[in-house]
Design a protein around this motif. Structure first.
Motif, PDB file in Angstrom:
ATOM      1  N   PRO A 242      -4.811   1.200  -3.806  1.00 37.37           N
ATOM      2  CA  PRO A 242      -3.555   0.499  -3.504  1.00 37.37           C
ATOM      3  C   PRO A 242      -2.509   0.690  -4.595  1.00 37.37           C
ATOM      4  O   PRO A 242      -1.315   0.831  -4.309  1.00 37.37           O
TER       5      PRO A 242
ATOM      6  N   LEU B  46      -2.224   5.796   3.375  1.00 39.33           N
ATOM      7  CA  LEU B  46      -2.555   4.413   3.726  1.00 39.33           C
ATOM      8  C   LEU B  46      -3.730   4.344   4.699  1.00 39.33           C
ATOM      9  O   LEU B  46      -4.425   3.332   4.770  1.00 39.33           O
ATOM     10  N   ARG B  47      -3.962   5.427   5.429  1.00 37.91           N
ATOM     11  CA  ARG B  47      -5.077   5.458   6.384  1.00 37.91           C
ATOM     12  C   ARG B  47      -6.433   5.329   5.694  1.00 37.91           C
ATOM     13  O   ARG B  47      -7.435   5.007   6.339  1.00 37.91           O
TER      14      ARG B  47
ATOM     15  N   LEU C 100      -7.050   3.254   3.218  1.00 31.55           N
ATOM     16  CA  LEU C 100      -7.218   1.918   2.648  1.00 31.55           C
ATOM     17  C   LEU C 100      -7.677   0.923   3.708  1.00 31.55           C
ATOM     18  O   LEU C 100      -7.596   1.183   4.909  1.00 31.55           O
TER      19      LEU C 100
ATOM     20  N   ALA D 260      -3.273  -1.980   3.725  1.00 32.08           N
ATOM     21  CA  ALA D 260      -2.315  -0.969   4.182  1.00 32.08           C
ATOM     22  C   ALA D 260      -1.142  -1.620   4.899  1.00 32.08           C
ATOM     23  O   ALA D 260       0.011  -1.195   4.748  1.00 32.08           O
TER      24      ALA D 260
ATOM     25  N   ILE E 291       2.721  -1.013   3.791  1.00 33.80           N
ATOM     26  CA  ILE E 291       3.584  -0.217   4.663  1.00 33.80           C
ATOM     27  C   ILE E 291       4.930  -0.891   4.914  1.00 33.80           C
ATOM     28  O   ILE E 291       5.891  -0.234   5.338  1.00 33.80           O
TER      29      ILE E 291
ATOM     30  N   LEU F  97      -1.915  -0.490  12.663  1.00 35.96           N
ATOM     31  CA  LEU F  97      -1.881  -1.497  11.598  1.00 35.96           C
ATOM     32  C   LEU F  97      -1.274  -2.816  12.067  1.00 35.96           C
ATOM     33  O   LEU F  97      -1.563  -3.868  11.502  1.00 35.96           O
TER      34      LEU F  97
END
Length: 221
Positions: A5, A27-28, A30, A35, A39, A61
């Motif tokens: 992160p 981010l995929r 995490l 995420a 984002i 998400l």
């Protein structure tokens, strides 16, 4: 480089657009809850490419916090300066089945001059399956540009409102084979005795892909 992160947060603050795009893609890797928080920065990035990538990821998400997702996606639908980001917001609202945004989608459909945004909204309304969508989809079919008409045919099939059958049947003789192909799929989805004669006609279409699709759907009704 290990993805954490902290490393993604640092990349999201980079002045380099490529770094920020990589951060959104990373981010995929995490935990989705983390995420989702990270984002939010990317969704308001100054680069349309970064915003598009971030909004597109909200299709999955957004389940982390549907209320926040609804607020964020509504904002991008109405206020983003780029049509592709607005279209991605419509796609995400549909994927999340956020029917609370129906009025937002209808309003944007009625006011936007961007065909891409209209296209995505029409597709979104079909995917959502909200009965209130019928009039918007009818307008898209009758008055939209060719690609918008094409997706409206599919959306009317997905919606399942049998009033659509009378609207759709005349398109069996449309000169665009893609329209006729979508029509076979929509009529097959709607089903019923009312569509059989038209599917039988399309089963002999000069375009093989249209004829084959009609034949398949005839076997299913």
């Amino acid at each position: 480089m290990t993805i954490t992160p902290e490393s993604i947060q640092q990349q999201l603050q980079s002045e380099n657009v490529g770094d920020r795009l990589r951060a959104v893609n990373d981010l995929r890797h995490l935990d989705p809850a983390i995420a989702f928080q990270l984002i939010q920065t990317a969704i308001k990035d100054q680069s349309a490419r970064v915003r598009y990538a971030a909004v597109s990821q909200m299709t999955s998400l957004g389940e982390q916090d549907r209320e926040t997702a609804l607020t964020v996606l509504r904002d991008r639908l109405h206020n983003d300066s780029e049509a592709d980001v607005q279209a991605a917001a419509a796609d995400a609202l549909a994927a999340l089945k956020l029917t609370e945004a129906f009025d937002d989608l209808r309003q944007q459909y009625e006011t936007t001059k961007e065909w891409l945004v209209k296209f995505s909204i029409v597709a979104a309304l079909g995917e959502m399956g909200d009965p209130r969508s019928f009039e918007v989809l009818e307008d898209a079919l009758l008055n939209g540009e060719q690609l918008v008409k094409t997706v409206a045919i599919s959306a009317l099939g997905e919606l399942g409102d049998r009033r659509a059958i009378a609207l759709l049947l005349p398109y069996a003789t449309d000169p665009d084979w893609q329209i006729r192909h979508r029509l076979t799929q929509a009529l097959g989805t709607l089903g019923g005795a009312e569509v059989r004669a038209t599917l039988e006609q399309l089963a002999s279409d000069e375009m093989e892909i249209v004829a084959q699709s009609a034949q398949v759907h005839l076997q299913q009704i």
